[in-house]
Scaffold this active site. Structure first.
Site, mmCIF file in Angstrom:
data_model
loop_
_atom_site.group_PDB
_atom_site.id
_atom_site.type_symbol
_atom_site.label_atom_id
_atom_site.label_comp_id
_atom_site.label_asym_id
_atom_site.label_seq_id
_atom_site.Cartn_x
_atom_site.Cartn_y
_atom_site.Cartn_z
ATOM 1 N N CYS A 62 0.861 -1.163 0.059
ATOM 2 C CA CYS A 62 -0.019 0.045 -0.044
ATOM 3 C C CYS A 62 0.896 1.158 0.036
ATOM 4 C CB CYS A 62 -0.855 0.172 1.162
ATOM 5 S SG CYS A 62 -2.376 1.258 1.014
ATOM 6 N N HIS B 86 -3.638 -5.056 0.721
ATOM 7 C CA HIS B 86 -3.004 -5.776 2.055
ATOM 8 C C HIS B 86 -3.118 -7.092 1.990
ATOM 9 C CE1 HIS B 86 -2.478 -1.818 3.899
ATOM 10 N NE2 HIS B 86 -3.311 -1.461 3.107
ATOM 11 N N GLU C 296 -1.775 -8.789 4.329
ATOM 12 C CA GLU C 296 -1.541 -9.491 5.786
ATOM 13 C C GLU C 296 -3.025 -9.391 6.566
ATOM 14 O OE1 GLU C 296 -0.904 -6.436 4.461
ATOM 15 O OE2 GLU C 296 -0.947 -4.893 5.969
ATOM 16 N N SER D 90 5.089 -13.996 38.706
ATOM 17 C CA SER D 90 3.683 -13.471 39.215
ATOM 18 C C SER D 90 3.045 -14.816 39.140
ATOM 19 C CB SER D 90 3.261 -12.421 38.390
ATOM 20 O OG SER D 90 2.967 -13.119 36.856
ATOM 21 N N GLY D 91 3.459 -15.656 38.482
ATOM 22 C CA GLY D 91 2.485 -16.970 38.292
ATOM 23 C C GLY D 91 1.754 -16.792 36.690
ATOM 24 N N GLY D 92 2.097 -15.659 36.153
ATOM 25 C CA GLY D 92 1.651 -15.508 34.641
ATOM 26 C C GLY D 92 2.552 -16.169 33.873
ATOM 27 N N VAL D 93 2.004 -16.163 32.484
ATOM 28 C CA VAL D 93 2.723 -16.749 31.454
ATOM 29 C C VAL D 93 4.137 -16.203 31.162
ATOM 30 C CG1 VAL D 93 2.572 -17.719 29.019
ATOM 31 C CG2 VAL D 93 0.590 -17.026 30.401
ATOM 32 N N SER E 83 6.123 -14.191 32.994
ATOM 33 C CA SER E 83 7.317 -14.163 33.957
ATOM 34 C C SER E 83 7.914 -15.483 34.169
ATOM 35 C CB SER E 83 6.989 -13.413 35.373
ATOM 36 O OG SER E 83 5.979 -14.192 35.911
#
Ligand code: XMP
Length: 522
Positions: free
Chosen positions: A91, A178, A180, A232-235, A237
């Site tokens: 574009c 586009h 994508e 933190s227990g999250g993905v 970290s």
């Protein structure tokens, strides 16, 4: 606080995406990565030195809102052309190619937004390998190429764009549409054709190769020094810690602060996975009482957040001070944050981001940063986590806010209220898991309201707590819709909560989307 990244000389096969401010630049990067080719998005005025560690095999010029004939319109730096490697202009990127290489671009009489049918002129251009001679594409432009630069030839057209695709014989190609976006159904093939047939790449970038590269990079960055990482227990970290642990083992110490505001069984699960299963050096600090005491009497959500953030810093600093000299701090920063913080985002959204970071640590903590995920998108982080052997439930964990259950208890946070909420939340999660809904939902949880209602149980009148269930679908938490959970599952959750959690006698379901609501209640 940040030292420059310690780059290796090269990262293997790669593509450079020059960003002209398109809302789809990240999407282009996603598509390239999905084709197993590493890529980075850089601003259009980037210097060659800045990307010296990349040896790109091709360049993609993104779309953008400008017009090339305007004063100060962003252009592609000359060193990019001097590399003499394949280029794909999309574009505005096509218009930049045409304009800079001697063609001309003018406002179109017939602007094109949305679907168009693209017809190839020559039948066998490698960009369209495997595709029909006419394909559906998605357009969004008000300018068009009027004169094709010397050495280029037309490859395809649409009804409104006589010059919809052009190319030279050195792998420079411009697309007015586009590829994508999902509305160009063959876009994936077109991008793959550019990567594999025109740039001659083989698609070797996988979670496994990423892990190998990262390990080498982390080793070379930290040498013999010590690294700490807040968990933190999250993905993000957890994957950061697992990756660094693979690279430098005992030089890494993770600090997991239990603020008492986590869900039922969560602290035990985190400790078990990281320490016992993955052998990570983990300092577990149970600061529950400290947090709950500080929250005593506090009802304002923002004040709760502030107190929790400050307490986190205090505990983290205390624990890290006991580890001797530590030079590096590991953080699970992801690519969208990196891209957003470089671009012109509003101050407000920047503040929201830092607030959401695990433990926004103070500036005077003198660490250099190790951020091994800073070039990955979330789903790539998950793939890396699985490859590193992290359990599915951790890798696919729904987002959980830093202030935890404190912002799901309306009003003051107390030990008793936390116990009630944890039991209710646990029932919600058990039912969501057992009905296979977990992965379909962005977040699902219980909220303990500060409303008490009258009920009747057996022959007795009750006066108990009202609990709300919140479950949403979302792509990115910016907008969300309330999830249409089947009635019988809601019924089961409701009856289990009222029967199993003493003091709760009413359950309601939140049917507010975001906007106007937020996902959390506070
Ligand atoms: P809202 O409630 O603003 O939430 O729609 C959007 C996303 O952000 C999470 N959230 C937070 N995360 N600290 C965090 O780390 C916070 O203070 C915070 N507040 C909201 C929320 O869970 C959702 O995923």
């Amino acid at each position: 606080m940040t030292k420059p990244r310690n780059e290796l000389s090269s990262v293997g096969e790669s593509i450079l995406i020059i960003d002209f401010g398109s809302q789809y630049s990240q999407l282009i990067a996603r598509r390239v990565r999905e084709a197993k080719v590493y890529c980075e998005i850089v601003p259009h005025d980037v210097s060659r030195e800045k990307i010296a560690y990349l040896a790109p095999s091709g360049v993609i010029l993104s779309g953008g809102p400008a017009s090339v004939y305007q004063k100060d319109a962003p252009m592609c730096p000359s060193w990019v052309y001097e590399m003499d490697i394949p280029m794909l202009g999309i574009c505005y990127g096509l218009q930049v190619l045409a304009h800079q290489l001697g063609g001309s671009v003018v406002p179109s009489d017939r602007k094109e937004y949305g679907h168009a049918l693209l017809h190839q002129i020559e039948g066998s251009h490698p960009l369209f390998k495997g595709l029909e001679s006419s394909i559906d594409v998605w357009m969004s432009h008000g300018d068009q190429v009027e004169q094709i630069p010397e050495g280029f030839h037309p490859i395809a057209y649409t009804e409104n764009s006589p010059v919809a695709v052009i190319g030279d014989n050195k792998g420079k190609i411009g697309l007015q549409f586009h590829p994508e976006v999902i509305h160009t159904p063959d876009g994936k093939t077109i991008i793959e054709n550019f990567l594999y047939s025109i740039c001659n790449l083989s698609g070797t970038w996988t979670p496994k190769s990423f892990i190998e590269d990262s390990i080498a990079r982390i080793k070379s960055q930290v040498g013999e020094s010590k690294v700490i990482c807040g968990i933190s227990g999250g993905v993000d970290s957890s994957v950061t810690a697992a990756l660094i642990n693979h690279a430098i083992g005992d030089q890494l110490t993770c600090i997991f602060v239990n603020n008492g505001l986590l869900r039922q069984g969560e602290p035990e699960e985190v400790v078990n996975t990281l320490k016992s299963n993955m052998g990570i050096n983990l300092v577990y600090s149970d600061a529950t009482d400290q947090f709950i005491n500080k929250l005593s009497g506090i009802t304002d959500p923002e004040q709760k957040r502030k107190i929790i953030g400050n307490e986190f810093i205090e505990v983290f600093e205390k624990e890290s001070a006991q580890l001797g000299t530590v030079e590096f701090l590991a953080q699970g920063t992801l690519y969208p944050d990196v891209i957003e913080s470089k671009s012109d985002v509003s101050k407000e959204s920047v503040t929201i981001k830092t607030h959401h970071n695990v433990g926004g640590l103070p500036e005077d903590m003198k660490f250099s940063l190790v951020e091994p995920l800073r070039y990955l998108f979330k789903d790539e982080v998950r793939d890396v986590g699985l490859e590193l052997g992290l359990p599915e439930n951790m890798v696919h964990r729904q987002p959980f806010p830093g202030p935890g259950l404190a912002i799901r208890i309306m009003g003051e946070v107390t030990h008793d209220k936390l116990d009630i909420l944890k039991s209710c939340d646990n029932i919600v999660m058990e039912e969501i898991y057992s009905h296979n809904l977990y992965r379909d939902l962005w977040q699902s949880f219980a909220v303990l309201t500060d409303t008490k209602t009258v009920g009747v149980m057996g022959d007795f009148r009750t006066y108990g707590n009202m609990v709300a269930i919140r479950a949403v679908t979302s792509e990115d938490a910016m907008t969300a819709d309330w999830a249409r959970i089947p009635y019988d599952i809601l019924a089961k959750i409701s009856s289990r909560i009222v029967n199993e959690v003493e003091s709760v006698n009413r359950v309601v379901y939140d049917i507010t989307s975001k906007p106007p609501g937020t996902i959390e209640w506070e």
